[in-house]
Motif scaffolding. Structure first.
Motif, PDB file in Angstrom:
ATOM      1  N   GLU A   1      -2.408-162.489  73.519  1.00 46.82           N
ATOM      2  CA  GLU A   1      -3.682-161.892  73.883  1.00 46.82           C
ATOM      3  C   GLU A   1      -3.896-161.971  75.383  1.00 46.82           C
ATOM      4  O   GLU A   1      -4.315-161.010  76.019  1.00 46.82           O
ATOM      5  CB  GLU A   1      -4.815-162.622  73.156  1.00 46.82           C
ATOM      6  N   MET A   2      -3.579-163.132  75.975  1.00 43.46           N
ATOM      7  CA  MET A   2      -3.740-163.292  77.412  1.00 43.46           C
ATOM      8  C   MET A   2      -2.817-162.355  78.178  1.00 43.46           C
ATOM      9  O   MET A   2      -3.196-161.771  79.183  1.00 43.46           O
ATOM     10  CB  MET A   2      -3.471-164.742  77.814  1.00 43.46           C
ATOM     11  N   SER A   3      -1.576-162.197  77.680  1.00 44.96           N
ATOM     12  CA  SER A   3      -0.635-161.304  78.345  1.00 44.96           C
ATOM     13  C   SER A   3      -1.150-159.877  78.326  1.00 44.96           C
ATOM     14  O   SER A   3      -1.043-159.143  79.295  1.00 44.96           O
ATOM     15  CB  SER A   3       0.739-161.358  77.663  1.00 44.96           C
ATOM     16  N   TRP A   4      -1.744-159.483  77.181  1.00 44.89           N
ATOM     17  CA  TRP A   4      -2.284-158.133  77.083  1.00 44.89           C
ATOM     18  C   TRP A   4      -3.410-157.932  78.084  1.00 44.89           C
ATOM     19  O   TRP A   4      -3.481-156.938  78.776  1.00 44.89           O
ATOM     20  CB  TRP A   4      -2.788-157.897  75.663  1.00 44.89           C
ATOM     21  N   LYS A   5      -4.297-158.918  78.195  1.00 44.85           N
ATOM     22  CA  LYS A   5      -5.408-158.808  79.132  1.00 44.85           C
ATOM     23  C   LYS A   5      -4.920-158.771  80.567  1.00 44.85           C
ATOM     24  O   LYS A   5      -5.548-158.189  81.430  1.00 44.85           O
ATOM     25  CB  LYS A   5      -6.392-159.963  78.921  1.00 44.85           C
ATOM     26  N   ARG A   6      -3.798-159.426  80.836  1.00 44.19           N
ATOM     27  CA  ARG A   6      -3.251-159.395  82.195  1.00 44.19           C
ATOM     28  C   ARG A   6      -2.479-158.109  82.448  1.00 44.19           C
ATOM     29  O   ARG A   6      -2.015-157.862  83.546  1.00 44.19           O
ATOM     30  CB  ARG A   6      -2.305-160.592  82.409  1.00 44.19           C
ATOM     31  N   GLY A   7      -2.316-157.314  81.395  1.00 46.67           N
ATOM     32  CA  GLY A   7      -1.627-156.034  81.575  1.00 46.67           C
ATOM     33  C   GLY A   7      -0.119-156.160  81.501  1.00 46.67           C
ATOM     34  O   GLY A   7       0.608-155.472  82.200  1.00 46.67           O
ATOM     35  N   ALA A   8       0.383-157.054  80.648  1.00 45.30           N
ATOM     36  CA  ALA A   8       1.825-157.250  80.555  1.00 45.30           C
ATOM     37  C   ALA A   8       2.513-156.068  79.876  1.00 45.30           C
ATOM     38  O   ALA A   8       3.707-155.894  80.010  1.00 45.30           O
ATOM     39  CB  ALA A   8       2.128-158.533  79.778  1.00 45.30           C
ATOM     40  N   TYR A   9       1.745-155.280  79.130  1.00 50.72           N
ATOM     41  CA  TYR A   9       2.322-154.148  78.417  1.00 50.72           C
ATOM     42  C   TYR A   9       1.893-152.861  79.111  1.00 50.72           C
ATOM     43  O   TYR A   9       0.759-152.411  78.931  1.00 50.72           O
ATOM     44  CB  TYR A   9       1.849-154.152  76.953  1.00 50.72           C
TER      45      TYR A   9
ATOM     46  N   THR B   1      -2.598-143.792  78.193  1.00 46.57           N
ATOM     47  CA  THR B   1      -2.688-142.530  77.463  1.00 46.57           C
ATOM     48  C   THR B   1      -2.991-141.384  78.430  1.00 46.57           C
ATOM     49  O   THR B   1      -3.322-141.612  79.601  1.00 46.57           O
ATOM     50  CB  THR B   1      -3.805-142.604  76.417  1.00 46.57           C
ATOM     51  N   LEU B   2      -2.910-140.176  77.912  1.00 45.88           N
ATOM     52  CA  LEU B   2      -3.288-139.009  78.708  1.00 45.88           C
ATOM     53  C   LEU B   2      -4.757-139.106  79.102  1.00 45.88           C
ATOM     54  O   LEU B   2      -5.150-138.697  80.199  1.00 45.88           O
ATOM     55  CB  LEU B   2      -3.020-137.730  77.908  1.00 45.88           C
ATOM     56  N   GLU B   3      -5.573-139.668  78.199  1.00 47.56           N
ATOM     57  CA  GLU B   3      -6.995-139.864  78.505  1.00 47.56           C
ATOM     58  C   GLU B   3      -7.165-140.785  79.714  1.00 47.56           C
ATOM     59  O   GLU B   3      -8.023-140.537  80.582  1.00 47.56           O
ATOM     60  CB  GLU B   3      -7.719-140.438  77.284  1.00 47.56           C
ATOM     61  N   ASP B   4      -6.356-141.843  79.788  1.00 48.44           N
ATOM     62  CA  ASP B   4      -6.398-142.741  80.948  1.00 48.44           C
ATOM     63  C   ASP B   4      -6.030-141.987  82.223  1.00 48.44           C
ATOM     64  O   ASP B   4      -6.634-142.185  83.275  1.00 48.44           O
ATOM     65  CB  ASP B   4      -5.424-143.910  80.757  1.00 48.44           C
ATOM     66  N   ALA B   5      -5.023-141.134  82.129  1.00 50.10           N
ATOM     67  CA  ALA B   5      -4.564-140.392  83.309  1.00 50.10           C
ATOM     68  C   ALA B   5      -5.650-139.449  83.818  1.00 50.10           C
ATOM     69  O   ALA B   5      -5.913-139.372  85.021  1.00 50.10           O
ATOM     70  CB  ALA B   5      -3.292-139.612  82.972  1.00 50.10           C
ATOM     71  N   VAL B   6      -6.297-138.724  82.894  1.00 51.00           N
ATOM     72  CA  VAL B   6      -7.363-137.806  83.301  1.00 51.00           C
ATOM     73  C   VAL B   6      -8.540-138.581  83.885  1.00 51.00           C
ATOM     74  O   VAL B   6      -9.104-138.209  84.926  1.00 51.00           O
ATOM     75  CB  VAL B   6      -7.819-136.935  82.109  1.00 51.00           C
ATOM     76  N   ALA B   7      -8.909-139.684  83.231  1.00 51.82           N
ATOM     77  CA  ALA B   7     -10.012-140.508  83.739  1.00 51.82           C
ATOM     78  C   ALA B   7      -9.697-141.035  85.134  1.00 51.82           C
ATOM     79  O   ALA B   7     -10.587-141.120  85.992  1.00 51.82           O
ATOM     80  CB  ALA B   7     -10.287-141.667  82.779  1.00 51.82           C
TER      81      ALA B   7
ATOM     82  N   LEU C   1     -11.478-148.698  83.670  1.00 48.69           N
ATOM     83  CA  LEU C   1     -10.875-148.092  82.472  1.00 48.69           C
ATOM     84  C   LEU C   1     -10.608-149.097  81.357  1.00 48.69           C
ATOM     85  O   LEU C   1     -10.125-148.720  80.297  1.00 48.69           O
ATOM     86  CB  LEU C   1      -9.561-147.397  82.849  1.00 48.69           C
ATOM     87  N   ASP C   2     -10.915-150.380  81.623  1.00 46.13           N
ATOM     88  CA  ASP C   2     -10.610-151.436  80.648  1.00 46.13           C
ATOM     89  C   ASP C   2      -9.139-151.366  80.252  1.00 46.13           C
ATOM     90  O   ASP C   2      -8.775-151.376  79.081  1.00 46.13           O
ATOM     91  CB  ASP C   2     -11.508-151.311  79.410  1.00 46.13           C
ATOM     92  N   LEU C   3      -8.292-151.271  81.274  1.00 46.99           N
ATOM     93  CA  LEU C   3      -6.851-151.093  81.097  1.00 46.99           C
ATOM     94  C   LEU C   3      -6.128-152.174  81.885  1.00 46.99           C
ATOM     95  O   LEU C   3      -6.523-152.505  83.004  1.00 46.99           O
ATOM     96  CB  LEU C   3      -6.455-149.713  81.618  1.00 46.99           C
ATOM     97  N   GLY C   4      -5.077-152.758  81.300  1.00 50.17           N
ATOM     98  CA  GLY C   4      -4.339-153.822  81.964  1.00 50.17           C
ATOM     99  C   GLY C   4      -3.784-153.392  83.314  1.00 50.17           C
ATOM    100  O   GLY C   4      -3.415-152.230  83.503  1.00 50.17           O
TER     101      GLY C   4
END
Length: 217
Positions: free
Chosen positions: A18-26, A30-36, A54-57
């Motif tokens: 969970e911590m790795s995910w929050k740090r953006g290890a992965y 998405t296309l939605e992220d790219a447009v945003a 964007l609440d993205l790692g």
């Protein structure tokens, strides 16, 4: 004792994931992220700020920015990343299809965003609402602008009869006759924004500039 140790080990591994995910290890996006991100980079922003917006790692944001740079859509300077001339042209093409999500009157006391889809194809409101919820919205409204009023397409009932303040906010988006208006709300701002974009892409993905489609490849 062995069972207790295994349980504790499993809990530690899960917490680590969970911590790795929050740090953006992965590094996934998405296309939605790219447009945003294109909407965000009208003004310079740093990677951390984009991650928070964007609440993205941060790892995902790093990968996304590298792709945008490789496609020559963005440049960087001390203040952060920003759209260059080519990136602004791509954004302009997107804006001919649908507008940038704008914050509007809250629904169910949650962050609520709306955008306009221009010249929409035929659609079923229930299908589009399902798409928004599939993309983490808690709820959505699909509306149309007809004869100077924002109405529900199923029965042409004016939105102002039930949610007058929201209807007033939506008119500030300057819809035109026949425009579709997507309203989405979610527990956090990023999900509300991206679920609205997701609905717009459901209708307009095939008309997007090829450069933004290449970001997701």
């Amino acid at each position: 004792m062995i069972k207790t140790f295994i349980y504790q080990l499993s809990e530690t591994i899960l917490r680590g994931e969970e911590m790795s995910w929050k740090r953006g290890a992965y590094p996934e996006f998405t296309l939605e992220d790219a447009v945003a991100t294109l909407f965000l980079l009208k003004t310079p922003r740093g990677r951390k700020q984009i991650s928070e917006d964007l609440d993205l790692g941060e790892g995902s944001v790093r990968t996304l920015l590298k792709k945008l740079a490789k496609l020559e859509l963005i440049e960087s300077k001390q203040k952060g990343h920003y759209l260059n001339e080519k990136g602004l042209n791509v954004l302009f093409q997107i804006l001919t299809l649908f507008s940038e999500p704008a914050e509007v009157e809250k629904v169910e006391n949650m962050p609520t965003y709306a955008l306009i889809v221009k010249n929409p194809p035929q659609f079923k409101s229930i299908d589009l609402r399902d798409e928004a919820i599939r993309y983490f919205a808690k709820g959505a409204m699909i509306l149309v602008y007809k004869a100077g009023e924002i109405v529900f397409p199923e029965d042409e009932r004016p939105l102002k009869e039930t949610l007058p303040r929201l209807a007033e906010d939506l008119k500030k988006l300057s819809p035109k006759e026949g425009d579709l208006i997507v309203v989405t709300w979610a527990e956090n701002r990023a999900d509300a924004i991206k679920s609205a974009i997701h609905v717009a892409l459901t209708l307009k993905k095939n008309e997007l500039p090829k450069e933004i489609l290449e970001v997701g490849e």
